[in-house]
Design an enzyme around this catalytic site. Structure first.
Site, PDB file in Angstrom:
ATOM      1  CE1 TYR A   8      -4.061  -1.945   5.018  1.00 21.50           C
ATOM      2  CE2 TYR A   8      -2.998   0.254   4.340  1.00 21.50           C
ATOM      3  CZ  TYR A   8      -3.781  -0.918   4.057  1.00 21.50           C
ATOM      4  OH  TYR A   8      -4.122  -1.366   2.836  1.00 21.50           O
TER       5      TYR A   8
ATOM      6  CE  LYS B 180      -1.998  -3.889   2.873  1.00 23.18           C
ATOM      7  NZ  LYS B 180      -2.344  -5.088   2.180  1.00 23.18           N
TER       8      LYS B 180
ATOM      9  CB  SER C 274      -1.055   0.072   1.266  1.00 20.53           C
ATOM     10  OG  SER C 274      -1.472   1.241   1.384  1.00 20.53           O
TER      11      SER C 274
END
Length: 292
Positions: free
Chosen positions: A165, A169, A152
């Site tokens: 997150y 990622k 991401s």
């Protein structure tokens, strides 16, 4: 005739959003698909079989072949079963698209251990479990394969409120950048996709005005193309896909202060002066901002 006739793919998190579009396009091009989805909410809670079943039904109704799998990528045994389902039903595994994900966004000062661990379990550990199972199966088959993992821009460049997150990622991208070197010996290609798309994970992040521009079906062609024969020599790359834009992320080394190794350690003030004077030439932390 499709570009992927006779091939077998496993897609995790394929019950909706990006994963659904990947599964549908893979099937349209002739691949047989294991549609995995736990069927939980976007924060990872709950489970149901409806999401995976509905995508399988869409594929079957258009003449394709697919089966549903309801396992959690964060469970090693269930991740291994996803791959076994492909082998037992279709005879082999050619592609894994590791797409499953959840969100537990919170600023770092309010981050809890549970929020951190849950996101790591699904994204980083879940990618490891599914990739390891697929990689081992591809090695046993002896004819190579394709592995696509999902990073991401949050992990590659950063994003406010997504330290858990983003860390997961970034770890996924690091996994792929090392694994492609090992996989090349066996004909296993490993690539990283960093998609930007409107889905239930992002619907409260993006303005609804961009919904059509960032439709998930616009990301799918690049992902599926990486599974085709035309992409057989492409591995170890990081692809940013947003709407109809595809970009290749490449690393750039910018020397700022270089001295011969025969010199002793630098003087702090002299070093600092060189660094500060070079700041205007530094690239943006997030190069995507230059495109806006």
């Amino acid at each position: 005739m499709g570009l992927l006739d006779g091939k077998v793919a496993v897609v995790t998190g394929a019950g909706g959003g990006l994963g659904r579009e990947y599964a549908l396009l893979l099937a349209k091009e002739g691949a047989q698909v294991v549609v995995n989805d736990l069927g939980g909410a976007r924060d990872g809670t709950g489970a149901n079989q409806n999401m995976a079943d509905s995508v399988v039904e869409e594929i079957v109704q258009t003449g394709g072949r697919a089966i549903a799998n309801y396992g959690s990528v964060a469970d090693k045994a269930e991740a291994q079963q996803m791959i076994r389902d492909g082998v037992e039903n279709f005879g082999k595994i050619d592609f894994l698209i590791a797409n499953a994900g959840i969100l537990r966004d919170k600023t770092f000062k309010n981050m809890t251990d549970e929020m951190w661990d849950t996101v790591m379990d699904v994204h980083l550990k879940g990618t490891y479990f599914t990739v390891k199972a697929a990689y081992d199966q591809m090695l046993a088959q002896g004819h190579g394969g394709r592995i696509l993992v999902t990073s991401s821009t949050s992990g590659l460049f950063g994003n406010f409120g997504q330290t858990n997150y983003g860390a997961a990622k970034a770890g996924i991208a690091g996994l792929a950048r090392s694994l492609y070197l090992e996989g090349s010996k066996y004909g296993i290609n490993v690539n990283v996709i960093a998609p930007t798309a409107w889905s239930r994970l992002t619907e409260d992040i993006f303005d609804e005005a961009v919904k059509d521009h960032l439709a998930p079906e616009k990301v799918a062609p690049m992902v599926v193309w990486l599974c085709t024969e035309a992409a057989k020599d492409i591995s170890g790359r990081t692809w940013l896909v947003a709407g109809n834009r595809v970009a290749l992320l490449s690393w750039n080394l910018q020397p700022l202060a270089v001295n011969g190794e025969h010199h002793g350690p630098r003087d702090l003030e002299d070093l600092g002066k060189l660094i500060v004077e070079s700041q205007e030439s530094w690239p943006a932390i997030n190069p995507l901002l230059a495109l806006q």
